[in-house]
Design a protein around this motif. Sequence first.
Motif, PDB file in Angstrom:
ATOM      1  N   LEU A   6      42.114  59.232  24.354  1.00 15.28           N
ATOM      2  CA  LEU A   6      43.219  58.912  25.530  1.00 15.28           C
ATOM      3  C   LEU A   6      44.565  57.582  24.736  1.00 15.28           C
ATOM      4  O   LEU A   6      43.724  56.565  24.158  1.00 15.28           O
ATOM      5  N   LYS A   7      45.506  57.755  24.699  1.00 21.29           N
ATOM      6  CA  LYS A   7      46.685  57.168  23.967  1.00 21.29           C
ATOM      7  C   LYS A   7      47.198  56.623  25.226  1.00 21.29           C
ATOM      8  O   LYS A   7      48.080  57.087  26.205  1.00 21.29           O
ATOM      9  N   CYS A   8      47.194  54.684  25.093  1.00 16.28           N
ATOM     10  CA  CYS A   8      47.413  54.302  26.598  1.00 16.28           C
ATOM     11  C   CYS A   8      48.317  53.199  25.539  1.00 16.28           C
ATOM     12  O   CYS A   8      48.627  52.611  24.632  1.00 16.28           O
ATOM     13  N   CYS A  25      44.913  55.449  35.316  1.00 21.76           N
ATOM     14  CA  CYS A  25      45.130  56.540  35.036  1.00 21.76           C
ATOM     15  C   CYS A  25      44.462  56.437  33.697  1.00 21.76           C
ATOM     16  O   CYS A  25      44.508  56.296  32.840  1.00 21.76           O
ATOM     17  N   ALA A  26      44.181  58.283  34.116  1.00 23.73           N
ATOM     18  CA  ALA A  26      42.905  58.585  32.728  1.00 23.73           C
ATOM     19  C   ALA A  26      43.602  60.504  32.712  1.00 23.73           C
ATOM     20  O   ALA A  26      42.642  60.947  31.850  1.00 23.73           O
ATOM     21  N   ASP A  27      44.469  60.223  33.057  1.00 21.90           N
ATOM     22  CA  ASP A  27      45.661  62.294  33.351  1.00 21.90           C
ATOM     23  C   ASP A  27      45.795  62.323  32.094  1.00 21.90           C
ATOM     24  O   ASP A  27      46.243  63.813  32.030  1.00 21.90           O
ATOM     25  N   LYS A  28      46.821  61.440  31.651  1.00 16.25           N
ATOM     26  CA  LYS A  28      47.049  62.100  30.030  1.00 16.25           C
ATOM     27  C   LYS A  28      47.736  60.687  29.667  1.00 16.25           C
ATOM     28  O   LYS A  28      47.610  59.389  30.097  1.00 16.25           O
ATOM     29  N   ASP A  29      48.174  61.060  28.520  1.00 13.50           N
ATOM     30  CA  ASP A  29      48.998  59.998  27.905  1.00 13.50           C
ATOM     31  C   ASP A  29      49.433  59.045  27.942  1.00 13.50           C
ATOM     32  O   ASP A  29      50.590  59.509  28.772  1.00 13.50           O
ATOM     33  N   LEU A  30      49.446  57.847  27.409  1.00 18.36           N
ATOM     34  CA  LEU A  30      50.402  56.902  28.372  1.00 18.36           C
ATOM     35  C   LEU A  30      50.969  56.705  29.557  1.00 18.36           C
ATOM     36  O   LEU A  30      51.705  56.256  30.239  1.00 18.36           O
ATOM     37  N   CYS A  31      50.287  56.839  29.988  1.00 22.20           N
ATOM     38  CA  CYS A  31      50.271  56.883  31.930  1.00 22.20           C
ATOM     39  C   CYS A  31      50.510  55.889  32.559  1.00 22.20           C
ATOM     40  O   CYS A  31      50.730  55.525  33.931  1.00 22.20           O
ATOM     41  N   ASN A  32      50.257  54.975  31.606  1.00 17.27           N
ATOM     42  CA  ASN A  32      50.383  53.875  32.028  1.00 17.27           C
ATOM     43  C   ASN A  32      51.738  53.040  32.065  1.00 17.27           C
ATOM     44  O   ASN A  32      52.050  51.172  31.188  1.00 17.27           O
ATOM     45  N   THR A  33      52.998  53.661  31.785  1.00 19.27           N
ATOM     46  CA  THR A  33      54.475  53.275  31.686  1.00 19.27           C
ATOM     47  C   THR A  33      55.028  53.249  33.002  1.00 19.27           C
ATOM     48  O   THR A  33      54.425  53.596  34.332  1.00 19.27           O
ATOM     49  N   ALA A  34      55.971  53.469  33.135  1.00 18.45           N
ATOM     50  CA  ALA A  34      57.007  52.472  34.281  1.00 18.45           C
ATOM     51  C   ALA A  34      57.771  53.846  34.376  1.00 18.45           C
ATOM     52  O   ALA A  34      58.202  54.735  35.295  1.00 18.45           O
ATOM     53  N   SER A  35      57.213  55.254  33.651  1.00 24.17           N
ATOM     54  CA  SER A  35      57.760  56.323  34.425  1.00 24.17           C
ATOM     55  C   SER A  35      57.299  57.676  33.975  1.00 24.17           C
ATOM     56  O   SER A  35      56.220  57.057  32.792  1.00 24.17           O
ATOM     57  N   THR A  36      57.182  58.900  34.497  1.00 27.29           N
ATOM     58  CA  THR A  36      55.767  60.034  34.386  1.00 27.29           C
ATOM     59  C   THR A  36      56.528  60.447  32.602  1.00 27.29           C
ATOM     60  O   THR A  36      56.994  60.973  32.218  1.00 27.29           O
ATOM     61  N   GLN A  37      54.982  60.733  32.110  1.00 29.23           N
ATOM     62  CA  GLN A  37      55.160  61.522  31.247  1.00 29.23           C
ATOM     63  C   GLN A  37      53.830  62.945  31.338  1.00 29.23           C
ATOM     64  O   GLN A  37      53.725  62.485  31.688  1.00 29.23           O
TER      65      GLN A  37
END
Length: 145
Positions: free
Chosen positions: A27-29, A110-122
């Motif tokens: 996962l990429k965060c 979160c662990a459902d997609k890369d960069l999911c700890n952002t302010a917007s959805t990816q």
Amino acid sequence: MVNVWNSKITLCSLSLLLLLTDCVCSLKCWHCIADDCENDPAGNYKAVKRNCEAGQFCQKIFFEMFSTTDNRKYKSTVRGCAWDCHDKNDFINCTRDMFSSRGCIEKSCCADKDLCNTASTQTGNTFTRVSMYVIFAIFIIVLNR
């Protein structure tokens, strides 16, 4: 005829390998430990994309407290990878004593997609995976003709 069959098998094997490679990547965060991590990390030069270790989650932690010593409110946001992450929201039941002694925390994991700890959805990781399925299906259709 044998060479065509071998090339079909090789092509299918390579396609399947690419498909599986996408599924087993770590996962990429977003990683940000600075004074302005509450801002959208995509536009923050202090925030970097970091590959987590297998099994880790992306997390975003918001902390806020009031210091009675200097009569000031302190806020902080941190983003990064974490082991065994669980969502938490102290602000729902944050008492005045809690707020002025240890502060209150809101943690999202979160662990459902890369960069999911952002302010917007990816949706990049999901899009990539679906694209690989489509490409693999096209290869199968072409090879069966």
